[in-house]
Write an enzyme that holds these catalytic residues in place. Structure first.
Site, PDB file in Angstrom:
ATOM      1  N   ASP A 287     -33.475 -10.225  35.557  1.00 39.36           N
ATOM      2  CA  ASP A 287     -33.656  -8.817  35.205  1.00 39.36           C
ATOM      3  C   ASP A 287     -34.828  -8.632  34.242  1.00 39.36           C
ATOM      4  OD1 ASP A 287     -33.131  -6.160  35.225  1.00 39.36           O
ATOM      5  OD2 ASP A 287     -31.307  -6.258  34.017  1.00 39.36           O
TER       6      ASP A 287
ATOM      7  N   ARG B  65     -44.806  -1.749  37.730  1.00 37.99           N
ATOM      8  CA  ARG B  65     -43.582  -2.560  37.789  1.00 37.99           C
ATOM      9  C   ARG B  65     -43.752  -3.757  38.730  1.00 37.99           C
ATOM     10  NH1 ARG B  65     -38.795  -0.698  36.457  1.00 37.99           N
ATOM     11  NH2 ARG B  65     -37.859  -1.700  38.260  1.00 37.99           N
TER      12      ARG B  65
ATOM     13  N   GLU C 164     -28.155  -2.279  46.512  1.00 37.57           N
ATOM     14  CA  GLU C 164     -28.487  -1.008  45.838  1.00 37.57           C
ATOM     15  C   GLU C 164     -30.000  -0.850  45.629  1.00 37.57           C
ATOM     16  OE1 GLU C 164     -25.960  -3.119  44.658  1.00 37.57           O
ATOM     17  OE2 GLU C 164     -24.488  -1.839  45.661  1.00 37.57           O
ATOM     18  N   ASN C 165     -30.740  -1.953  45.697  1.00 39.40           N
ATOM     19  CA  ASN C 165     -32.178  -1.885  45.387  1.00 39.40           C
ATOM     20  C   ASN C 165     -33.011  -1.095  46.403  1.00 39.40           C
ATOM     21  OD1 ASN C 165     -32.427  -5.218  43.847  1.00 39.40           O
ATOM     22  ND2 ASN C 165     -32.136  -3.212  42.908  1.00 39.40           N
TER      23      ASN C 165
ATOM     24  N   ARG D 106     -34.807   2.150  45.295  1.00 41.58           N
ATOM     25  CA  ARG D 106     -36.020   2.166  44.461  1.00 41.58           C
ATOM     26  C   ARG D 106     -37.175   2.835  45.225  1.00 41.58           C
ATOM     27  NH1 ARG D 106     -36.329  -2.951  40.527  1.00 41.58           N
ATOM     28  NH2 ARG D 106     -34.192  -2.797  39.804  1.00 41.58           N
TER      29      ARG D 106
ATOM     30  N   ARG E  27     -23.980  -7.092  32.406  1.00 38.26           N
ATOM     31  CA  ARG E  27     -23.051  -6.675  33.464  1.00 38.26           C
ATOM     32  C   ARG E  27     -23.336  -7.487  34.711  1.00 38.26           C
ATOM     33  NH1 ARG E  27     -26.213  -2.122  32.323  1.00 38.26           N
ATOM     34  NH2 ARG E  27     -28.057  -2.097  33.637  1.00 38.26           N
ATOM     35  N   LEU E  28     -22.419  -7.348  35.694  1.00 38.88           N
ATOM     36  CA  LEU E  28     -22.471  -8.194  36.887  1.00 38.88           C
ATOM     37  C   LEU E  28     -23.276  -7.566  38.026  1.00 38.88           C
ATOM     38  CD1 LEU E  28     -21.246 -10.883  36.813  1.00 38.88           C
ATOM     39  CD2 LEU E  28     -19.121  -9.976  37.735  1.00 38.88           C
ATOM     40  N   SER E  29     -23.364  -6.237  38.045  1.00 37.27           N
ATOM     41  CA  SER E  29     -24.155  -5.529  39.059  1.00 37.27           C
ATOM     42  C   SER E  29     -23.885  -6.003  40.481  1.00 37.27           C
ATOM     43  CB  SER E  29     -25.660  -5.642  38.747  1.00 37.27           C
ATOM     44  OG  SER E  29     -25.928  -5.129  37.478  1.00 37.27           O
TER      45      SER E  29
HETATM   46  C1  FPP Z   1     -35.078  -7.151  38.385  1.00 40.51           C
HETATM   47  O1  FPP Z   1     -35.977  -6.557  37.487  1.00 40.51           O
HETATM   48  C2  FPP Z   1     -35.767  -7.794  39.469  1.00 40.51           C
HETATM   49  C3  FPP Z   1     -35.654  -7.513  40.807  1.00 40.51           C
HETATM   50  C4  FPP Z   1     -34.758  -6.475  41.355  1.00 40.51           C
HETATM   51  C5  FPP Z   1     -36.463  -8.216  41.809  1.00 40.51           C
HETATM   52  C6  FPP Z   1     -36.410  -9.713  41.738  1.00 40.51           C
HETATM   53  C7  FPP Z   1     -37.496 -10.274  42.507  1.00 40.51           C
HETATM   54  C8  FPP Z   1     -38.266 -11.302  42.136  1.00 40.51           C
HETATM   55  C9  FPP Z   1     -38.112 -12.070  40.880  1.00 40.51           C
HETATM   56  C10 FPP Z   1     -39.418 -11.695  42.956  1.00 40.51           C
HETATM   57  C11 FPP Z   1     -39.331 -12.354  44.229  1.00 40.51           C
HETATM   58  C12 FPP Z   1     -38.323 -13.345  44.592  1.00 40.51           C
HETATM   59  C13 FPP Z   1     -38.550 -14.317  45.512  1.00 40.51           C
HETATM   60  C14 FPP Z   1     -37.421 -15.057  46.080  1.00 40.51           C
HETATM   61  C15 FPP Z   1     -39.900 -14.662  45.936  1.00 40.51           C
HETATM   62  P1  FPP Z   1     -36.030  -4.980  37.389  1.00 40.51           P
HETATM   63  O2  FPP Z   1     -37.044  -4.473  38.323  1.00 40.51           O
HETATM   64  O3  FPP Z   1     -34.665  -4.420  37.565  1.00 40.51           O
HETATM   65  O4  FPP Z   1     -36.525  -4.791  35.925  1.00 40.51           O
HETATM   66  P2  FPP Z   1     -36.154  -3.587  34.946  1.00 40.51           P
HETATM   67  O5  FPP Z   1     -34.688  -3.691  34.676  1.00 40.51           O
HETATM   68  O6  FPP Z   1     -36.987  -3.888  33.750  1.00 40.51           O
HETATM   69  O7  FPP Z   1     -36.533  -2.316  35.625  1.00 40.51           O
END
Ligand code: FPP
Length: 238
Positions: free
Chosen positions: A17, A30, A64-65, A68, A191-193
């Site tokens: 995260d 981002r 849920e993503n 975005r 949290r576990l999300s």
């Molecule tokens: C959470 O940070 C991150 C994600 C939802 C995406 C995770 C993806 C990667 C690390 C990259 C690619 C993975 C692979 C397998 C190549 P956030 O965007 O929720 O951060 P925030 O809470 O600060 O908004």
């Protein structure tokens, strides 16, 4: 802590995260944070492997993503595209077995093909198992498992009343993989999300304020030190 006292968890799960906030702090989009996050993930896989971890599971994209902004989803999907292709050689060179959990039908066909190819090309590797959760949600996983079990009951392969915890495990995406010993979540959220809710029943949790793009081997060792000091009783008295 004395290196001899350090217990290495067999299975580490990570909620990566803080990519977005990390980038924003640097006045960058981002998506810049996700790209850095992908690099940190590769290093973390190497560090886990070097330290003797047997399974690493990471939450890369949740059910849920999809909510975005479209461009952000596209950038993350492109990171998967690049990773899934380049990982074939990298994993084979390093004896890594790669698996993907989550619901695949919502992904683009080329990504599904790359996942199948990567899993197949690395299935006989005997080093660390790297499990990437893509379009994964624990509730969705359990719903899919219940539907599959219901079909087996309807076809007479399973008797109602005979379903056990082991039966359910056999129908989860993680079948055959031991439950995580340690869950790490970065960036201050606790949290576990919707991540591995069944599998984390007895897992130790470790939360750090460090954002995922700043996570490194030192942070990983701090988490292992904390884990080493925990007394796991699994509901029993020692
Ligand atoms: C959470 O940070 C991150 C994600 C939802 C995406 C995770 C993806 C990667 C690390 C990259 C690619 C993975 C692979 C397998 C190549 P956030 O965007 O929720 O951060 P925030 O809470 O600060 O908004």
């Amino acid at each position: 802590m004395d290196q001899n006292e350090l217990k290495i968890p067999q299975h580490v799960a990570i909620i990566m995260d803080g990519n977005g906030r990390w980038a924003k702090k640097r006045h960058m989009p981002r998506t810049f944070g996700h790209a850095q996050g992908a690099r940190v993930l590769e290093q973390t896989l190497e560090d886990c492997s070097d330290l003797g971890v047997k399974y690493l599971t990471v939450y890369a994209f949740s059910t849920e993503n999809w909510a975005r902004p479209f461009e952000e989803v596209q950038v993350i999907m492109n990171l998967f595209r690049d990773y899934l292709i380049s990982a074939v050689d990298k994993c084979n060179r390093n004896n890594v077995r790669c698996m993907v959990i989550g619901e695949r039908s919502r992904l683009s066909q080329d990504i599904i093909d790359s996942i199948n190819n990567l899993e197949n090309a690395t299935k006989d590797n005997t080093g660390i198992t790297f499990i990437v959760a893509i379009n994964y949600g624990s509730r969705d996983e359990i719903v899919r498992a219940v539907n599959s079990i219901s079909r087996e009951v309807q076809e007479g392969n399973i008797q109602p009343g005979e379903i056990t915890a082991e039966t359910i495990e056999q129908y989860l995406d993680t079948r055959g993989i031991p439950d995580p010993d340690l869950l790490i979540r970065t960036s201050g959220e606790e949290r576990l999300s919707n991540f591995l809710m069944w599998q984390l029943a007895y897992t130790e949790f470790y939360f750090t304020d460090t954002a995922w793009p700043d996570f490194d081997k030192n942070e990983l060792l701090k988490a292992f030190e904390k884990y080493s000091s925990r007394d796991r009783r699994y509901g029993k008295v020692k």
